[in-house]
Write an enzyme that holds these catalytic residues in place. Structure first.
Site, short mmCIF file in Angstrom:
data_model
loop_
_atom_site.label_atom_id
_atom_site.label_comp_id
_atom_site.label_asym_id
_atom_site.label_seq_id
_atom_site.Cartn_x
_atom_site.Cartn_y
_atom_site.Cartn_z
N GLU A 1 -3.91 -9.69 3.71
CA GLU A 1 -4.69 -9.37 4.92
C GLU A 1 -5.82 -10.37 5.17
O GLU A 1 -6.14 -10.67 6.31
CB GLU A 1 -5.27 -7.95 4.81
CG GLU A 1 -4.26 -6.83 5.04
CD GLU A 1 -3.46 -6.46 3.81
OE1 GLU A 1 -2.77 -5.43 3.84
OE2 GLU A 1 -3.49 -7.21 2.81
N GLU B 1 0.84 -1.21 0.00
CA GLU B 1 0.00 0.00 0.00
C GLU B 1 0.87 1.26 0.00
O GLU B 1 0.55 2.25 -0.66
CB GLU B 1 -0.96 -0.05 1.19
CG GLU B 1 -2.03 -1.14 1.02
CD GLU B 1 -2.82 -1.40 2.27
OE1 GLU B 1 -4.07 -1.26 2.20
OE2 GLU B 1 -2.22 -1.71 3.32
N1 T1G Z 1 3.90 -7.70 11.83
C1 T1G Z 1 4.60 -8.06 12.95
N2 T1G Z 1 5.56 -9.03 12.97
C2 T1G Z 1 5.82 -9.64 11.82
C3 T1G Z 1 5.12 -9.34 10.61
C4 T1G Z 1 4.13 -8.32 10.66
N3 T1G Z 1 3.45 -7.94 9.58
N4 T1G Z 1 5.60 -10.14 9.64
C5 T1G Z 1 6.55 -10.90 10.21
N5 T1G Z 1 6.69 -10.61 11.50
C6 T1G Z 1 7.64 -11.21 12.45
C7 T1G Z 1 7.32 -12.68 12.75
O1 T1G Z 1 6.40 -12.81 13.78
C8 T1G Z 1 8.70 -13.21 13.13
O2 T1G Z 1 8.95 -12.82 14.44
C9 T1G Z 1 9.64 -12.42 12.21
O3 T1G Z 1 8.91 -11.25 11.82
C10 T1G Z 1 10.03 -13.17 10.98
O4 T1G Z 1 8.86 -13.62 10.34
C11 T1G Z 1 -3.01 -1.73 6.80
C12 T1G Z 1 -3.03 -3.72 8.38
C13 T1G Z 1 7.07 -11.51 5.64
C14 T1G Z 1 6.69 -13.57 4.37
O5 T1G Z 1 0.41 -10.50 6.53
O6 T1G Z 1 3.92 -13.43 5.81
O7 T1G Z 1 -0.50 -4.67 6.49
O8 T1G Z 1 9.02 -15.01 15.49
O9 T1G Z 1 9.30 -16.07 10.70
O10 T1G Z 1 9.25 -17.03 7.15
O11 T1G Z 1 -3.38 -3.16 5.09
O12 T1G Z 1 6.51 -13.11 8.03
O13 T1G Z 1 11.12 -13.92 14.78
O14 T1G Z 1 9.79 -12.98 16.72
O15 T1G Z 1 7.40 -15.30 9.25
O16 T1G Z 1 10.86 -15.26 6.34
C15 T1G Z 1 0.08 -7.83 6.12
C16 T1G Z 1 3.00 -11.32 7.39
C17 T1G Z 1 -0.12 -7.34 7.50
C18 T1G Z 1 2.75 -10.51 6.18
C19 T1G Z 1 8.48 -13.47 6.12
N6 T1G Z 1 1.33 -8.54 6.05
N7 T1G Z 1 4.34 -11.86 7.40
O17 T1G Z 1 8.40 -14.83 6.35
O18 T1G Z 1 9.78 -14.97 8.51
S1 T1G Z 1 -1.69 -6.56 7.66
C20 T1G Z 1 1.38 -9.85 6.27
C21 T1G Z 1 4.67 -12.91 6.61
C22 T1G Z 1 -1.50 -5.01 6.97
C23 T1G Z 1 -2.57 -2.97 6.17
C24 T1G Z 1 -2.72 -4.14 7.04
C25 T1G Z 1 6.05 -13.46 6.77
C26 T1G Z 1 7.05 -12.96 5.72
P1 T1G Z 1 9.75 -13.74 15.40
P2 T1G Z 1 8.77 -15.10 9.71
P3 T1G Z 1 9.64 -15.62 7.05
#
Ligand code: T1G
Length: 707
Positions: free
Chosen positions: A126, A106
């Site tokens: 999301e 975004e």
């Molecule tokens: N927020 C907080 N922590 C996050 C995070 C996030 N979005 N994404 C990853 N982490 C943390 C995770 O908990 C872990 O922590 C570490 O980063 C490594 O992640 C307004 C509101 C990016 C593909 O849904 O899909 O944006 O365990 O082990 O396998 O529209 O993480 O080490 O303490 O998963 O290499 C939309 C979610 C949010 C993406 C990487 N975004 N993340 O995968 O590492 S909603 C998502 C992932 C949003 C807006 C709305 C994956 C990754 P820890 P990991 P990975």
């Protein structure tokens, strides 16, 4: 400036760099930092253009999910900044790499141009968290890629590659090599061409190839397929707003519907599972920096349904596999089924045309155990019989090279006994795949008493490589999932003997959101398979001293009613369609009479749900007490990824918290009074009783019953 967001001037260019490891999540501090950087850029006309980029392994991977449950969470500050970026009078380019997801995409779409490294993946996932894109993604993406592509991306949550993003108009160029240099070159090209800002928000959504009733049709479709989830329908409404309203009004619709999703119990449950999946990779007694063993080649013993599916997981991850069988005929049959499986997937357009052959090329069949000598991991998936598995484990202990990991796909047997048989207990563990093994995401990793920490760390990491959700279990009968399943199946059979029909039981359980109830599930898996497990346990003296225990499934096998594969089991089958069979009632009436079980009418769906679900939760609490599972979240991951428990309910332990631990304990006690508890079916686990007395919930974990 915060150390999370910097703004550096390089000649006429300004570089806004986000640096919030590990995935540059948009925490409040990052959002504040971006705003401050835009303030500075706006105030400095010598900065002719703005480059937005991020440090580390990925551009922004989204909003900070850990913030979403906070009552005062709002997207407003970030969204205001996004509109400011879009309305800047000087060009802004986003330089993308890694996984550009959610709020990250975004942010990129609020910029005027986007260039991406070829390996970049872009998406709005999301919906997988039970929410919708809340920072104008539902308004800008349709303007860039069209309604259909945008809805496909937002309703599936699946990212697309940089190539497809370029074709779709989501990115403007692919940037090989150093992204900064590519950005400077891209911007200098823009400035030279006298190109200025290009605001996505000023575009209108092309409705060219969109049918007049498109949104109505989509709404019906998502209501049918995903009716239990709040987000999909709202995503369709948001995109319709993008197509029919000016940007700011559309953004208003999005903000309202985003909030409705954010505060929903479904999203809270799905967000909890997101973090549970990350937490499950932390194993007590295994340091995070343990060096994993290299897994370059895998062996699989058995080319049956499980063996073939297991092998496909590794071929799908480009890891070569040797499959061992006892006869050429069995080998050819097994490999033939795998090939057919790949070809069917390609025929549905879900695999590129050449992929079936390429992946089959990674699978080698053999009748000779010696061909396993250079494998780094060998998984046995032979018939579920202790003696056979002990023999195979022993042979593997002899043939596998030093340092190789030996695993058993047993779903119930004692992994420590098999480890001892291999003579290499430190290199041994359980890898319990779920059928179909190439589809089901769960991998229950069974930690033996002597399994070495690096072996565990290796397999937990490998699970992610092959697209599985790893959950570590200790050694006990049935590990986490099948052990909890036992009480669920026990009660379903007693309910049938007491007068509930398979259809009523399944309907009640399906009302919780499970894709099928216990009767349909066992008919699919095979009542003969289920009955043999009970009989094996009986022989091992592991069954309660109750002759009516699991009597129905044993009777079904006796009568040759194996389920769907024989055309009748708990149901009769018209093709794959289950049809209630009055014969089942006759069988249950006879069993009830034999075991002195009173038949009754008026068994309610609520009673069915309570008697199937609450003992399951109670057993889950016992499993936590015994340390077989490390966290309630691990148990929820097992049920959501291995048994079809709906993710929007968060799993049985999360659901128990929403029902109330004291209420569940009270109902278990109620049934103990009502039904008698001579076999301990209703005795409340120590942990559950402790939690009920103190008003605790599984979300309060860790909980030590003694203090
Ligand atoms: N927020 C907080 N922590 C996050 C995070 C996030 N979005 N994404 C990853 N982490 C943390 C995770 O908990 C872990 O922590 C570490 O980063 C490594 O992640 C307004 C509101 C990016 C593909 O849904 O899909 O944006 O365990 O082990 O396998 O529209 O993480 O080490 O303490 O998963 O290499 C939309 C979610 C949010 C993406 C990487 N975004 N993340 O995968 O590492 S909603 C998502 C992932 C949003 C807006 C709305 C994956 C990754 P820890 P990991 P990975």
């Amino acid at each position: 400036m915060s150390n999370l967001v910097s703004l550096e001037q390089r000649g006429a260019l300004a570089i806004l760099r986000i640096d919030n490891p590990p995935v540059n999540a948009l925490s409040p501090a990052v959002v504040q930092g971006i705003k401050a950087a835009v303030d500075r850029f706006e105030a400095n006309p010598s900065m002719r253009a703005l480059v937005v980029c991020a440090a580390g392994r990925t551009f922004v991977a989204g909003g900070d999910i850990s913030e979403f449950s906070k009552p005062d969470f709002t997207t407003e500050p970030f969204n205001t900044t996004l509109n400011r970026i879009e309305n800047l009078g000087r060009p802004v380019v986003a330089v993308l790499h890694g996984t550009v997801l959610g709020g990250g995409l975004e942010l990129a779409m609020a910029c005027h141009y986007r260039i991406a490294a070829p390996s970049t993946r872009l998406g709005l996932p999301e919906v997988l968290l039970g929410i919708l894109p809340g920072s104008h993604g539902t308004q800008r993406l349709p303007r860039l890629v069209g309604v259909k592509q945008a809805l496909n991306m937002m309703l599936s949550g699946r990212p697309i590659g940089a190539d497809r993003a370029l074709q779709a108009g989501l990115v403007d160029a692919l940037a090989e090599g150093d992204p900064d240099a590519a950005a400077v070159q891209f911007m200098e090209g823009l400035v030279a061409a006298g190109k200025g800002p290009r605001r996505t928000g000023e575009r209108t959504v092309s409705m060219e190839d969109v049918e007049p009733d498109f949104f109505e049709t989509m709404l019906d479709e998502v209501k049918t397929k995903k009716g239990a989830y709040p987000a999909p329908q709202r995503i369709v409404h948001c995109v319709e707003a993008a197509a029919t309203l000016p940007l700011l009004q559309g953004q208003g619709v999005e903000a309202r519907l985003f909030e409705e999703c954010r505060v929903s119990p479904q999203s809270e449950a799905m967000r909890k599972l997101f973090f549970a999946e990350r937490e499950a990779t932390r194993i007590p007694g295994v340091a995070e920096n343990v060096a994993p063993r290299p897994i370059r080649k895998v062996g699989v013993i058995g080319a049956g349904t499980m063996g073939g599916g297991i092998a496909m997981n590794f071929a799908n991850a480009d890891i070569p596999v040797v499959i061992i069988e006892t006869s050429q005929e069995a080998l050819d049959r097994g490999l033939g089924i795998v090939r057919k499986n790949y070809e069917n997937t390609a025929a549905k357009g879900k695999l590129a045309p050449g992929e079936p052959a390429r992946r089959m090329g990674l699978l080698t069949g053999s009748l000779d155990f010696q061909d396993l000598a250079d494998c780094d991991l060998v998984i046995e998936a032979v018939f579920e019989n202790l003696d056979i598995k002990k023999q195979v484990s022993q042979r593997l202990g002899a043939v596998c090279k030093p340092g190789a990991i030996i695993a058993s796909n047993t779903s119930t047997l004692d992994v420590d006994v098999l480890a001892t048989a291999s003579g290499r207990a430190a290199d041994f563990l359980g890898m319990h795949f779920f059928s179909p093994a190439n589809v089901m995401r769960l991998l229950e990793i069974v930690r033996g008493a002597q399994t070495a920490p690096d072996v565990l760390a290796t397999i937990v990491r490998l699970a992610k490589t092959i697209g599985k959700v790893p959950v570590v279990s200790g050694v006990c009968y049935g590990f986490i999932g099948n052990r909890m399943l036992e009480s669920y199946l026990r009660e379903s059979e007693f309910l049938m003997m007491e007068g509930a029909s398979p259809a009523q039981i399944d309907r009640a359980i399906q009302s919780l959101g499970l894709p099928m109830g216990p009767c349909r599930m066992l008919d699919l898996a095979g009542l003969d398979v289920a009955a043999k497990v009970v009989i094996e346990r009986g022989k091992a003296g592991a069954l309660p001293a109750d002759p009516s225990y699991r009597a129905v499934v044993q009777k079904m096998m006796e009568l040759g009613r194996f389920g769907q594969k024989t055309g009748f089991g708990y149901y009769r089958y018209d093709g794959r369609t289950p049809v209630p069979d009055p014969e089942v009632e006759t069988i249950c009436i006879a069993l009830a009479e034999k075991y002195g079980i009173a038949r009754r009418t008026g068994i309610t769906d609520q009673e069915i749900i309570e008697r199937c679900l609450y003992p399951l939760v109670n057993e889950g609490a016992r499993i936590l007490e015994e340390g077989i599972a490390y966290r309630p979240g691990d148990i929820d991951l097992v049920w959501v990824n291995g048994y079809g428990f709906p993710d929007y309910r968060g799993g049985p332990m999360h659901l128990a918290d929403t029902i109330g631990i004291a209420k569940i304990a009270g109902r278990l006690d109620h049934y103990a009074q009502l039904r008698g508890d001579q076999h301990g079916y209703w005795s409340i686990s120590l942990l559950l009783a402790f939690m009920a007395e103190r008003g605790l919930h599984f979300r309060d974990w860790p909980i030590k019953p003694e203090n």
